[in-house]
Design a protein around this motif. Structure first.
Motif, PDB file in Angstrom:
ATOM      1  N   VAL A   1       7.055  -4.943  54.430  1.00  0.00           N
ATOM      2  CA  VAL A   1       7.095  -4.384  53.079  1.00  0.00           C
ATOM      3  C   VAL A   1       8.129  -5.107  52.224  1.00  0.00           C
ATOM      4  CG1 VAL A   1       6.386  -2.087  53.848  1.00  0.00           C
ATOM      5  CG2 VAL A   1       8.793  -2.589  53.596  1.00  0.00           C
ATOM      6  N   GLU A   2       7.874  -5.092  50.937  1.00  0.00           N
ATOM      7  CA  GLU A   2       8.846  -5.506  49.933  1.00  0.00           C
ATOM      8  C   GLU A   2       8.948  -4.341  48.966  1.00  0.00           C
ATOM      9  OE1 GLU A   2       8.118  -9.273  48.033  1.00  0.00           O
ATOM     10  OE2 GLU A   2       7.237 -10.074  49.878  1.00  0.00           O
ATOM     11  N   VAL A   3      10.146  -3.780  48.854  1.00  0.00           N
ATOM     12  CA  VAL A   3      10.342  -2.601  48.027  1.00  0.00           C
ATOM     13  C   VAL A   3      11.295  -2.926  46.887  1.00  0.00           C
ATOM     14  CG1 VAL A   3      11.121  -0.199  47.979  1.00  0.00           C
ATOM     15  CG2 VAL A   3       9.972  -1.090  50.008  1.00  0.00           C
ATOM     16  N   GLY A   4      10.858  -2.631  45.670  1.00  0.00           N
ATOM     17  CA  GLY A   4      11.707  -2.765  44.494  1.00  0.00           C
ATOM     18  C   GLY A   4      12.136  -1.394  44.024  1.00  0.00           C
ATOM     19  N   GLU A   5      12.598  -1.306  42.790  1.00  0.00           N
ATOM     20  CA  GLU A   5      13.039  -0.014  42.264  1.00  0.00           C
ATOM     21  C   GLU A   5      11.884   0.935  42.005  1.00  0.00           C
ATOM     22  OE1 GLU A   5      15.743  -0.003  39.005  1.00  0.00           O
ATOM     23  OE2 GLU A   5      16.906  -1.671  39.831  1.00  0.00           O
ATOM     24  N   LYS A   6      10.744   0.384  41.556  1.00  0.00           N
ATOM     25  CA  LYS A   6       9.610   1.231  41.188  1.00  0.00           C
ATOM     26  C   LYS A   6       8.316   0.847  41.887  1.00  0.00           C
ATOM     27  CE  LYS A   6      11.406   2.025  36.562  1.00  0.00           C
ATOM     28  NZ  LYS A   6      11.159   1.873  35.128  1.00  0.00           N
ATOM     29  N   GLN A   7       8.283  -0.333  42.504  1.00  0.00           N
ATOM     30  CA  GLN A   7       7.041  -0.832  43.082  1.00  0.00           C
ATOM     31  C   GLN A   7       7.277  -1.359  44.484  1.00  0.00           C
ATOM     32  OE1 GLN A   7       6.128  -3.890  40.184  1.00  0.00           O
ATOM     33  NE2 GLN A   7       4.684  -2.536  39.143  1.00  0.00           N
ATOM     34  N   CYS A   8       6.191  -1.491  45.223  1.00  0.00           N
ATOM     35  CA  CYS A   8       6.276  -2.088  46.552  1.00  0.00           C
ATOM     36  C   CYS A   8       4.989  -2.833  46.860  1.00  0.00           C
ATOM     37  CB  CYS A   8       6.568  -1.035  47.614  1.00  0.00           C
ATOM     38  SG  CYS A   8       5.261   0.160  47.852  1.00  0.00           S
ATOM     39  N   ALA A   9       5.095  -3.758  47.815  1.00  0.00           N
ATOM     40  CA  ALA A   9       3.943  -4.509  48.308  1.00  0.00           C
ATOM     41  C   ALA A   9       3.959  -4.411  49.825  1.00  0.00           C
ATOM     42  CB  ALA A   9       4.026  -5.967  47.864  1.00  0.00           C
ATOM     43  N   ILE A  10       2.796  -4.316  50.419  1.00  0.00           N
ATOM     44  CA  ILE A  10       2.659  -4.083  51.852  1.00  0.00           C
ATOM     45  C   ILE A  10       1.796  -5.171  52.475  1.00  0.00           C
ATOM     46  CG2 ILE A  10       2.000  -2.373  53.609  1.00  0.00           C
ATOM     47  CD1 ILE A  10       3.901  -1.208  51.485  1.00  0.00           C
ATOM     48  N   ASP A  11       2.199  -5.660  53.646  1.00  0.00           N
ATOM     49  CA  ASP A  11       1.371  -6.540  54.475  1.00  0.00           C
ATOM     50  C   ASP A  11       1.142  -5.824  55.794  1.00  0.00           C
ATOM     51  OD1 ASP A  11       1.329  -8.643  52.629  1.00  0.00           O
ATOM     52  OD2 ASP A  11       3.166  -9.518  53.422  1.00  0.00           O
ATOM     53  N   LEU A  12      -0.118  -5.725  56.214  1.00  0.00           N
ATOM     54  CA  LEU A  12      -0.470  -5.059  57.460  1.00  0.00           C
ATOM     55  C   LEU A  12      -1.198  -6.026  58.386  1.00  0.00           C
ATOM     56  CD1 LEU A  12      -1.957  -1.748  56.034  1.00  0.00           C
ATOM     57  CD2 LEU A  12       0.242  -2.011  57.153  1.00  0.00           C
ATOM     58  N   SER A  13      -0.888  -5.949  59.664  1.00  0.00           N
ATOM     59  CA  SER A  13      -1.579  -6.729  60.686  1.00  0.00           C
ATOM     60  C   SER A  13      -2.310  -5.729  61.581  1.00  0.00           C
ATOM     61  CB  SER A  13      -0.547  -7.525  61.491  1.00  0.00           C
ATOM     62  OG  SER A  13      -1.154  -8.167  62.561  1.00  0.00           O
ATOM     63  N   LEU A  14      -3.648  -5.790  61.587  1.00  0.00           N
ATOM     64  CA  LEU A  14      -4.455  -4.789  62.283  1.00  0.00           C
ATOM     65  C   LEU A  14      -5.184  -5.353  63.501  1.00  0.00           C
ATOM     66  CD1 LEU A  14      -6.447  -3.043  59.390  1.00  0.00           C
ATOM     67  CD2 LEU A  14      -4.256  -2.357  60.355  1.00  0.00           C
ATOM     68  N   VAL A  15      -5.419  -4.463  64.465  1.00  0.00           N
ATOM     69  CA  VAL A  15      -6.367  -4.699  65.547  1.00  0.00           C
ATOM     70  C   VAL A  15      -7.442  -3.636  65.346  1.00  0.00           C
ATOM     71  CG1 VAL A  15      -6.753  -4.721  68.029  1.00  0.00           C
ATOM     72  CG2 VAL A  15      -4.560  -5.512  67.100  1.00  0.00           C
ATOM     73  N   VAL A  16      -8.688  -4.092  65.186  1.00  0.00           N
ATOM     74  CA  VAL A  16      -9.801  -3.194  64.880  1.00  0.00           C
ATOM     75  C   VAL A  16     -10.637  -2.992  66.139  1.00  0.00           C
ATOM     76  CG1 VAL A  16     -11.879  -2.945  63.452  1.00  0.00           C
ATOM     77  CG2 VAL A  16      -9.813  -3.950  62.483  1.00  0.00           C
ATOM     78  N   GLU A  17     -11.167  -1.791  66.306  1.00  0.00           N
ATOM     79  CA  GLU A  17     -12.070  -1.483  67.422  1.00  0.00           C
ATOM     80  C   GLU A  17     -13.339  -2.319  67.289  1.00  0.00           C
ATOM     81  OE1 GLU A  17     -11.819   0.472  70.021  1.00  0.00           O
ATOM     82  OE2 GLU A  17     -10.101   1.732  69.551  1.00  0.00           O
ATOM     83  N   TYR A  18     -13.843  -2.835  68.400  1.00  0.00           N
ATOM     84  CA  TYR A  18     -15.097  -3.585  68.393  1.00  0.00           C
ATOM     85  C   TYR A  18     -16.217  -2.666  67.905  1.00  0.00           C
ATOM     86  CZ  TYR A  18     -19.296  -5.976  69.777  1.00  0.00           C
ATOM     87  OH  TYR A  18     -20.525  -6.561  69.758  1.00  0.00           O
ATOM     88  N   GLY A  19     -17.031  -3.180  67.021  1.00  0.00           N
ATOM     89  CA  GLY A  19     -18.156  -2.420  66.483  1.00  0.00           C
ATOM     90  C   GLY A  19     -17.858  -1.774  65.148  1.00  0.00           C
TER      91      GLY A  19
ATOM     92  N   ILE B   1      -2.155   3.171  50.244  1.00  0.00           N
ATOM     93  CA  ILE B   1      -1.715   3.287  48.846  1.00  0.00           C
ATOM     94  C   ILE B   1      -1.509   4.749  48.472  1.00  0.00           C
ATOM     95  CG2 ILE B   1      -2.464   3.004  46.441  1.00  0.00           C
ATOM     96  CD1 ILE B   1      -3.808   0.355  47.369  1.00  0.00           C
ATOM     97  N   GLU B   2      -2.495   5.576  48.778  1.00  0.00           N
ATOM     98  CA  GLU B   2      -2.402   6.998  48.436  1.00  0.00           C
ATOM     99  C   GLU B   2      -1.207   7.663  49.126  1.00  0.00           C
ATOM    100  OE1 GLU B   2      -4.923  11.045  49.329  1.00  0.00           O
ATOM    101  OE2 GLU B   2      -6.053   9.191  48.998  1.00  0.00           O
ATOM    102  N   SER B   3      -1.007   7.370  50.401  1.00  0.00           N
ATOM    103  CA  SER B   3       0.088   7.992  51.151  1.00  0.00           C
ATOM    104  C   SER B   3       1.448   7.560  50.632  1.00  0.00           C
ATOM    105  CB  SER B   3      -0.025   7.649  52.641  1.00  0.00           C
ATOM    106  OG  SER B   3      -1.208   8.184  53.178  1.00  0.00           O
ATOM    107  N   ILE B   4       1.623   6.275  50.390  1.00  0.00           N
ATOM    108  CA  ILE B   4       2.923   5.786  49.914  1.00  0.00           C
ATOM    109  C   ILE B   4       3.221   6.311  48.516  1.00  0.00           C
ATOM    110  CG2 ILE B   4       4.195   3.724  49.182  1.00  0.00           C
ATOM    111  CD1 ILE B   4       2.956   2.298  51.590  1.00  0.00           C
ATOM    112  N   GLU B   5       2.242   6.254  47.626  1.00  0.00           N
ATOM    113  CA  GLU B   5       2.485   6.748  46.268  1.00  0.00           C
ATOM    114  C   GLU B   5       2.770   8.237  46.251  1.00  0.00           C
ATOM    115  OE1 GLU B   5      -0.680   5.310  43.712  1.00  0.00           O
ATOM    116  OE2 GLU B   5       0.319   3.355  43.528  1.00  0.00           O
ATOM    117  N   ARG B   6       2.053   8.985  47.079  1.00  0.00           N
ATOM    118  CA  ARG B   6       2.257  10.439  47.123  1.00  0.00           C
ATOM    119  C   ARG B   6       3.607  10.791  47.731  1.00  0.00           C
ATOM    120  NH1 ARG B   6       1.316  13.479  51.346  1.00  0.00           N
ATOM    121  NH2 ARG B   6      -0.092  11.966  52.267  1.00  0.00           N
ATOM    122  N   MET B   7       3.982  10.103  48.798  1.00  0.00           N
ATOM    123  CA  MET B   7       5.209  10.478  49.518  1.00  0.00           C
ATOM    124  C   MET B   7       6.479   9.873  48.936  1.00  0.00           C
ATOM    125  SD  MET B   7       3.934  10.460  53.456  1.00  0.00           S
ATOM    126  CE  MET B   7       5.501  11.080  54.044  1.00  0.00           C
TER     127      MET B   7
END
Length: 166
Positions: A97-115, A130-136
């Motif tokens: 994450v990069e967090v500023g005073e009012k904004q943030c940017a997120i990088d995620l590395s995922l492993v997805v289930e086959y199928g 996005i919804e969770s971070i903005e809400r919380m």
């Protein structure tokens, strides 16, 4: 509908400022997300990078089709950490994450289930994070970049346990 003049702020106002932001859900439909301002005339709230990373990691794991977060190396270290007595899982693994005073940017590395449809899983993860971070946190999320680094195949677990027994 007639315009209602804004009520001037008074010293008795104790509630933080709330802002309505348009947000797009997984279905593509736009809805409003309520975000609380972090700076008011009564003080400022700062949120640590680690807090935002944990919220993002937990939110991403709630989406069906997400097997894990992090690259193979980070998952191996996490398994060792978990095996140590008193070791706890790192819910922010695979999150940058990069967090500023009012904004943030997120990088995620995922492993997805086959199928699982990767594009749909990624879109659902992005929207939910996005919804969770903005809400919380009250921070505006300007971007969520997702990297799918692996696909989990159920056989991988079976073969790994067989190989270790030989």
């Amino acid at each position: 509908m007639a315009d209602v003049p804004a009520r001037p702020a008074t010293k008795s106002d104790t509630s933080p400022e709330r802002v309505q932001r348009p947000s797009t859900g997984a279905s593509g439909a736009s809805h409003m997300t309520e975000v609380t301002a972090l700076a008011t005339d009564r003080g400022r709230t700062s949120i640590a990078d680690g807090v935002v990373a944990k919220v993002a990691g937990l939110a991403a794991r709630e989406i069906p089709g997400v097997y894990a977060l992090g690259s193979g190396v980070s998952r191996a270290f996490a398994a060792m950490r978990k095996a140590v007595p008193g070791g706890r899982p790192d819910v922010a693994r695979g999150v940058s994450v990069e967090v500023g005073e009012k904004q943030c940017a997120i990088d995620l590395s995922l492993v997805v289930e086959y199928g699982a449809p990767i594009a749909e899983v990624a879109a659902a993860v992005r929207d939910h994070v996005i919804e969770s971070i903005e809400r919380m946190t009250g921070l505006e999320v300007v971007e969520v970049d997702i990297s799918v680094d692996d696909i989990h195949i159920e056989q991988d677990d079976d073969e790994g346990s067989t190989r270790n027994l030989a």
